[in-house]
Enzyme design. Structure first.
Site, short mmCIF file in Angstrom:
data_model
loop_
_atom_site.label_atom_id
_atom_site.label_comp_id
_atom_site.label_asym_id
_atom_site.label_seq_id
_atom_site.Cartn_x
_atom_site.Cartn_y
_atom_site.Cartn_z
N TRP A 61 0.83 -1.19 0.00
CA TRP A 61 0.00 0.00 0.00
C TRP A 61 0.86 1.24 0.00
O TRP A 61 2.04 1.20 0.36
CB TRP A 61 -1.05 0.01 1.12
CG TRP A 61 -0.56 -0.25 2.54
CD1 TRP A 61 0.68 -0.59 2.94
CD2 TRP A 61 -1.36 -0.17 3.73
NE1 TRP A 61 0.72 -0.76 4.30
CE2 TRP A 61 -0.52 -0.50 4.81
CE3 TRP A 61 -2.70 0.14 3.98
CZ2 TRP A 61 -0.98 -0.52 6.13
CZ3 TRP A 61 -3.14 0.11 5.30
CH2 TRP A 61 -2.30 -0.21 6.36
N ASN A 62 0.24 2.33 -0.44
CA ASN A 62 0.97 3.59 -0.58
C ASN A 62 0.23 4.71 0.12
O ASN A 62 -0.99 4.66 0.23
CB ASN A 62 1.09 3.97 -2.06
CG ASN A 62 1.77 2.90 -2.87
OD1 ASN A 62 2.93 2.59 -2.65
ND2 ASN A 62 1.03 2.30 -3.80
N ASP A 75 -14.90 19.68 -10.37
CA ASP A 75 -14.97 20.99 -9.71
C ASP A 75 -16.35 21.17 -9.11
O ASP A 75 -17.36 21.12 -9.83
CB ASP A 75 -14.75 22.13 -10.72
CG ASP A 75 -13.30 22.28 -11.14
OD1 ASP A 75 -12.44 21.53 -10.63
OD2 ASP A 75 -13.03 23.15 -12.00
N HIS A 79 -15.66 25.78 -5.61
CA HIS A 79 -14.32 25.99 -6.15
C HIS A 79 -14.13 27.46 -6.55
O HIS A 79 -13.04 27.99 -6.47
CB HIS A 79 -14.11 25.09 -7.37
CG HIS A 79 -12.76 25.21 -8.01
ND1 HIS A 79 -11.59 25.29 -7.30
CD2 HIS A 79 -12.39 25.24 -9.33
CE1 HIS A 79 -10.55 25.38 -8.13
NE2 HIS A 79 -11.01 25.36 -9.36
N HIS A 208 -15.56 28.99 -15.20
CA HIS A 208 -15.53 28.82 -13.75
C HIS A 208 -16.53 29.75 -13.09
O HIS A 208 -17.31 29.36 -12.21
CB HIS A 208 -14.13 29.11 -13.20
CG HIS A 208 -13.17 27.98 -13.42
ND1 HIS A 208 -12.42 27.85 -14.58
CD2 HIS A 208 -12.84 26.92 -12.64
CE1 HIS A 208 -11.67 26.78 -14.50
NE2 HIS A 208 -11.91 26.18 -13.33
#
Ligand code: ZN
Lengths: 261, 412, 392
Positions: A61-62, A75, A79, A208
């Site tokens: 595992w990491n 998003d 945001h 956005h």
């Protein structure tokens, strides 16, 4: 329950196929580059915790780290400053019902190939509707640019000395998508929903600003939009349920109808 | 004159690599104190606080009056009274380096010492003494010719005490910035065979790219020390043939601790500078250690370029100073580990670098070429700690004299 | 010199013991020490409880000093001492034991030196030999004593015009002496040519200038004349002794030892001179030190050394028998026992019980010790004149 039973059957036969719209999360996948005076988007990082070794003899595992907007990502309205006061504006608050929606794919790959700064306008969309039919309500609007084919080359981010050059919509187009077509969100293959040069638009960064100001979502860094039909695909995009999160890397898939195998 | 070094041939893959032993490493605390000063390039001996008698070997009290001893800079001259060429040794390191010449030196400072001899030095000669550090980080008196001789740095005995870039293959971790580029260029000019120049984002252009990458002897390589996979991948590729690593990575962002500092900047800085240093060490140190006595281009040194403010802190640059402090601590730890295997670990301390990230600091600042010069000099001299430029020197001097005062001065 | 040194009346030396040396030994210093005590017992009939004094020297008994050794050997002495001075330890043990016996602190003192030589113990022993060696000598090429004495030899030869040919004569004579000693490790003759053509170890020190480290033990007894008579032992008296440490620290390179400080007192106490000596048992780890002793002990001046060496014969039948057992150069250097074998060999010659050939009519032996290269020179020196007292 016949709908889902039918769907299960269609998935089993391949009559409904699943298209992966996600880039692989890896350390060298480009992230958005802001002017140096701003905080920067952290790239994906992975540190091994154990791999069948003295730190964990039987398991691998990491630890991973990244920005909420690293790799193929979602998003949320929060945001952007325009969406800061909306209800349910963060990834944990978004109704689950909104995470699966149909998609319409608008192909601007030819225009983008000809002009990296190609801007989608309301006029362009209305022309497109005239040729292809109306954009249905409550859909993801996906802009197919074939930009994902540039991943692994400098031309993906396409950051030149005068900034980033990649296609995107202007304010008129986004207003149209949001107010006239009530889109779920805008889904793109580029690093941002906005055009590379959108900082210089008036108003700046219209995608956005307008999408999130109206509670709509963004999906970025997608792949394989060229594998989807213009109409009829279903996008499954479930961001991580991060408390108060502005977005999230995620696995995005699309269901499309095809021939049974 | 010394025999000029010849470029090493490619290694016969059937030959065993010579194990990287270090000379006998047991030392007194006093000898370690000598090493700490020698590591800065100083020539020091102990002098009595009461009677001023200068003494050697390192003692704990004055042999003339039993007064307390302090380390003081001394004149470097000496005369070689006797010499011998050792042709047999039971030590695992020296056995591999025979014959080995030593002499009895009468130091101008006033005592006798057994010293290593440069090949151009003979009995009866006046010499210039240096205190080098041996491969185990211990002090070693070395007699050099009084005046520069031909190919002087190529003397095989001297090269044991240095990490001269000549004919060596060197990794410079960050070629995207002016510091890494200046360092790479200077190393090539100092005779490096190849400088592998790291680029953490090969998809993104950087200033100076065309010029530096076109330079003969420079080989761009992908390397992001913020990324374990990238670091491991490069080590897998180059680990067996990198002789020197120079880490020039830096992430300086302004900001205080309680006021104005950005945690995201701190995190990025710590990850790059601190975790990055550990990634780099873990990826390259073991392979380098296995080749630390492997002939002309034996692996020799691990150099870290860090801010002097790691010692003192810095108002308005709290996070950057913290990263530098952590870096200095890691480097000290690595130095201890590598002393077992014969690789020198060096610190190049810089003042505020004359780059875009130090715009708010008034001059004088440290130019990238000064850093490059310091890196080359540290390697050529085998010096453990070196200050690049006047600012670092000035702060280092103040810090040595009064660390707590310097911390106050730099943070208030 | 200040107060006149008192004579050694009431103390005698007897029972020289040499345990046959071995190049390498898996045994410990304790084993070798016990073996020497056993040999003393076999020669004298004394048992552990009969020794009330114990003087010990060893480099390889770590972690034990004389304390551990006393318990290990089952001794219960009322006087003991530990002499850590290597090549000077025999003379120093002799002096100390004699004073203890003289004043009644002990009656029967076993002076024992034992050292082992395991594979690699020489290198390991050097590494931590002394603070100054560790800091300032051995890291310089790790030539061991060879390199340090090479520097001394280099300077000495230049300073006084002594040549390798002069050293050759000393070394060849010692080898000739060794050939009659069945315990000597070197059993083949050494020719002048072999000496001169030997490979350099650390020039000007060459192979036959160096001793061969080995394991071994040496011992002798210091007791009262009465006790020796009771035991039926031949004895020698101690005509005079000297000891000096860290003499002449101002000399840049060592050209003289501490003997020079006190040599006149030695000869005055003994009431004789160098010409009266039947043999010289001198410390010989490197012939340069033998040459230095010849001068410092009063046989000649330094500048006359080449001539003195040329004019004398150092073999057993010669004009100045030198290291008649072969010395450390030819018999082997058993660690600190190397600093005892000069005493035991001198004693044997004047008590007429030699290991090899006897010097005819030998009555007086000059013993000289030199020990402990702490940094760049030998620090400890001592000398003693032994005279035959009673042969039994
Ligand atoms: Zn003093």
């Amino acid at each position: 329950m016949t709908l889902l039973t039918d769907l299960a059957g269609a998935l089993a036969t391949g009559q409904v196929r699943v298209v992966d719209l996600t880039n692989t999360l890896r350390a060298d996948f480009p992230v958005i580059v802001l002017p140096p005076e701003f905080g920067q988007c952290a790239p994906f990082r992975m540190e091994k915790v154990s791999r069948y070794d003295d730190n964990g003899p039987a398991w691998y595992w990491n630890n991973i780290s990244m920005n909420e907007h690293t790799g193929t990502h979602f998003d949320a309205p929060a945001h952007w400053v325009t969406g800061k006061d909306l209800p349910a504006n963060t990834v944990d608050a978004i109704p689950a019902q909104d995470l699966i929606a149909a998609a319409v794919v608008i192909d601007i790959s030819a225009e983008a190939a000809a002009n990296a700064d190609f801007v989608v306008t309301r006029d362009f969309l209305e022309d497109w509707e005239a040729k292809n039919g109306a954009i249905p309500l409550r859909h993801w609007i996906a802009l197919r640019t074939d930009w994902y084919k540039r991943v692994g080359t400098p031309e993906y981010l396409n950051l030149l000395e005068d900034g980033v050059h990649s296609p995107g919509p202007d304010a008129s187009a986004v207003e149209f998508m949001v107010h006239d077509r009530d889109c779920v969100g805008l889904a793109v293959e580029t690093v941002g929903t906005d055009a590379g040069q959108a900082f210089h638009f008036n108003p700046p960064l219209p995608a956005h600003s307008i999408l999130h100001g109206n509670g709509r979502f963004g999906l970025q860094c997608l792949t394989n939009l060229d594998k989807l039909p213009t109409f009829g695909a279903m996008i499954v995009a479930c961001p991580l349920k991060i408390e108060g999160g502005s977005g999230s890397p995620l696995r995005v898939v699309a269901l499309i109808e095809g021939e049974a195998t | 004159m010394s025999e000029p070094l010849i470029p090493p041939k490619k290694k016969d893959p059937l030959l065993n690599t010579r194990a990287g032993h270090v000379p006998p490493a047991l030392r007194s605390r006093a000898a370690k104190a000598m090493a700490a000063r020698a590591g800065q390039g100083r020539f020091v001996l102990q002098a009595c606080e009461d009677c001023a008698h200068v003494t050697y070997p390192p003692r704990d009290r004055c042999p003339k009056c039993w007064g307390a001893l302090t380390w003081q800079d001394q004149p470097r001259g000496a005369v070689i009274e006797a010499e011998t060429t050792i042709k047999a040794s039971t030590d695992l390191f020296f056995r591999n380096h025979l014959p080995w010449r030593i002499g009895s030196a009468r130091l101008d400072a006033g005592s006798m010492a057994i010293v290593h001899l440069h090949g151009d030095v003979n009995q009866g000669d006046r010499v210039r003494m240096e205190i080098k550090l041996d491969r185990g980080g211990n002090p070693a008196l070395f007699a050099l010719p009084e005046k520069e001789t031909l190919n002087m740095a190529d003397d095989p005995q001297l090269r044991v005490f240095t990490a001269d870039p000549k004919y060596r293959r060197i990794l410079v971790t960050d070629g995207r910035g002016p510091v890494g580029q200046a360092v790479a260029e200077a190393l090539v000019k100092a005779g490096a065979k190849t400088v592998f120049l790291g680029n953490n984002d090969r998809l993104m252009r950087y200033p100076g790219q065309e010029q530096i990458e076109a330079m003969e002897g420079i080989e761009p390589v992908p390397l992001s020390i913020a990324d374990s996979r990238s670091t491991e991948a490069l080590a897998a590729q180059l680990g067996g043939r990198v002789d020197i690593v120079v880490n020039t990575a830096q992430h300086t962002r302004g900001g205080g601790v309680g006021f104005g500092g950005k945690l995201s900047d701190l995190q990025t800085g710590l990850d790059l500078e601190v975790s990055g240093l550990m990634r780099l060490a873990q990826a390259f140190a073991p392979a380098m250690s296995g080749r630390s006595d492997d002939g002309t281009n034996a692996a020799a040194a691990f150099v870290d370029v860090a801010s002097i403010f790691g010692l003192s802190g810095k108002a308005g640059y709290a996070g950057a100073a913290a990263a530098a402090a952590a870096r200095l601590s890691l480097i000290a730890g690595l130095r201890g580990e590598m002393a077992q295997t014969g690789i020198r670990v060096m610190s190049v301390l810089t003042g505020p670098i004359d780059d875009a990230w130090h715009q708010d600091i008034p001059p004088p600042k440290t130019a990238p070429v000064q850093i490059a010069r310091a890196v080359v000099s540290a390697l050529q001299q085998g010096q453990e700690t070196i200050c690049a430029g006047q600012v670092a020197k000035e702060i280092f001097g103040r810090w040595q004299a009064d660390p707590l005062l310097t911390i106050r001065e730099e943070t208030q | 010199m200040s107060a006149r040194v008192k004579p050694y009346d009431g103390a005698v030396v007897c029972a020289p013991v040499t345990v046959p040396y071995a190049r390498f030994s898996p045994e410990s210093a304790h084993w070798w020490t016990g073996r020497a005590l056993q040999a003393l017992s076999q020669q004298t009939g004394l048992k552990p409880g009969d020794f009330d004094g114990f003087c010990f020297a060893s480099f390889s008994s770590v972690p034990d000093t004389v304390v551990g050794m006393v318990q290990h050997m089952g001794l219960s002495p009322r006087w003991m001492d530990h002499i850590p001075t290597g090549g000077a330890s025999g003379v120093m043990a002799l002096r100390r034991a004699a004073r203890a016996v003289q004043v009644g602190d002990a009656e029967v003192v076993a002076c024992v030196s034992g050292d082992t030589n395991q594979i690699d113990s020489f290198r390991q022993g050097l590494t931590g030999f002394s603070r100054f060696s560790q800091d300032a000598t051995y890291p310089y090429g790790f030539g061991g004593p060879n390199a340090t004495f090479a520097l001394i030899t280099d300077n000495f030869m230049r300073e006084f015009g002594v040549s390798r040919e002069d050293f050759a004569k000393l070394c060849v004579a010692q080898r000739t002496n060794a050939l009659s000693n069945p315990l000597a490790l070197m059993k083949k003759p050494l020719s002048f040519e072999q000496y001169v053509n030997a490979r350099a170890i650390s020039d000007p020190v060459h192979l036959f200038d160096c001793v061969m480290p080995c394991a071994g033990a040496e011992a002798f007894i210091v007791t009262t004349p009465e006790k020796a008579q009771e035991l039926g032992l031949s004895v020698a008296r101690i005509a005079g002794t000297i000891e000096r440490h860290n003499a002449y620290p101002e000399d840049a390179v060592q050209t003289r030892g501490g003997w020079g400080c006190d040599i006149d007192e030695l000869w005055a106490a003994a009431g004789c001179g160098p010409q009266d000596m039947d043999c010289l048992q001198a410390y010989d780890d490197y012939p340069v030190i033998v040459a230095m002793q010849l001068a410092d002990l009063g046989f000649c001046t330094k500048v006359d050394l080449p001539q003195f060496i040329t004019e004398n014969d150092f073999t057993i039948p010669g004009s100045l028998p030198l290291n008649t057992n072969g010395g450390q150069l030819s018999a082997g250097q058993a660690g600190a026992a190397g600093g005892f074998q000069n005493v035991t060999e001198g004693l044997r010659q004047i008590l007429h019980c030699p290991l090899g050939d006897q010097i005819p009519e030998a009555r007086r032996a000059l013993i000289s010790g030199f020990g402990l290269v702490n940094f760049d020179r030998g620090v400890c020196t001592g000398a003693a004149i032994l005279e035959q007292e009673v042969l039994r």
